[in-house]
Design an enzyme around this catalytic site. Sequence first.
Site, mmCIF file in Angstrom:
data_model
loop_
_atom_site.group_PDB
_atom_site.id
_atom_site.type_symbol
_atom_site.label_atom_id
_atom_site.label_comp_id
_atom_site.label_asym_id
_atom_site.label_seq_id
_atom_site.Cartn_x
_atom_site.Cartn_y
_atom_site.Cartn_z
ATOM 1 N N SER A 146 1.032 -1.181 0.124
ATOM 2 C CA SER A 146 -0.015 0.059 -0.082
ATOM 3 C C SER A 146 0.831 1.468 0.107
ATOM 4 O O SER A 146 2.068 1.120 0.209
ATOM 5 C CB SER A 146 -0.808 -0.055 1.339
ATOM 6 O OG SER A 146 -1.577 1.217 1.370
ATOM 7 N N TYR A 159 -3.425 -0.528 10.262
ATOM 8 C CA TYR A 159 -3.259 -0.871 8.710
ATOM 9 C C TYR A 159 -1.731 -0.420 8.154
ATOM 10 O O TYR A 159 -1.156 -0.942 7.481
ATOM 11 C CB TYR A 159 -4.340 -0.103 7.883
ATOM 12 C CG TYR A 159 -4.348 -0.412 6.545
ATOM 13 C CD1 TYR A 159 -5.091 -1.481 6.063
ATOM 14 C CD2 TYR A 159 -3.672 0.361 5.533
ATOM 15 C CE1 TYR A 159 -4.984 -1.709 4.812
ATOM 16 C CE2 TYR A 159 -3.757 0.310 4.323
ATOM 17 C CZ TYR A 159 -4.563 -0.943 3.881
ATOM 18 O OH TYR A 159 -4.612 -1.249 2.372
#
Length: 255
Positions: A146, A159
Amino acid sequence: MSLNRFDLSGRNALVTGSSRGIGLALARGLAQAGAQVMLNGRDPIRTEIAAAALRDDGLAVQACVFDVTDPDRVADGMMHFEARMGAMDILVNNAGIQRRTPLLQAPEDTWAEVIETNLTAVFRCGREAARLMAPRGRGKIINIASLMSEAARPGVGPYAAAKGGVKMLTRAMCVEWAPLGLNVNAIGPGYFATEMNAELVADAAFDAWIRRRTPAGRWGNVDELIGAAIFLASDASSFVNGQVLYVDGGVLAGL
């Protein structure tokens, strides 16, 4: 280089978390490039509906239901894949969740859930796939990292920690498994208009911030990740290993 280096005909691919969103787009793209693809998800109805839709488009797709956070089900799922599809050539580790919460208020079970799904499961699925691939001396593993592998923002600490771990796990897999003939790389999506980000897309202030912050001036479309996946899954990337390919519209290029 001939374009047939990007051809995935005759390759067998498993894409975890692929009943919707980024995973479904990547599965569709790999199938369109010639691969036989198995979708994976936890919901049998949703996963089969997604597979049926791709088959209706003439693509070679099957479905397999298992939870990437369950070690026994993962091992069984990998064996089930090879029994139905043949040798696994490509694994895309896509399954993931998001739980937005400030770190000061984050419950430990939320932290554990995000780490387990977004990081530990990548290790688990990658390890089981590598155990099948290594004796054959070939295989492609693509982890979904990500933008948050490199940068954080408030409210997504668990996250970001997990995706930062995916970046380093990708490198660790590379240094141990490249000598066995495997290529292990990652794709790092930026801000994409997905179901996971639906609330953010609908937030006018956040949407405006994303458009200002992203040099391309917009959210990404999930289909714009397909080229990166085909490249990393194909012979075109035969000497690419341990890398994260960021597809972020230029966010990481500037402050």
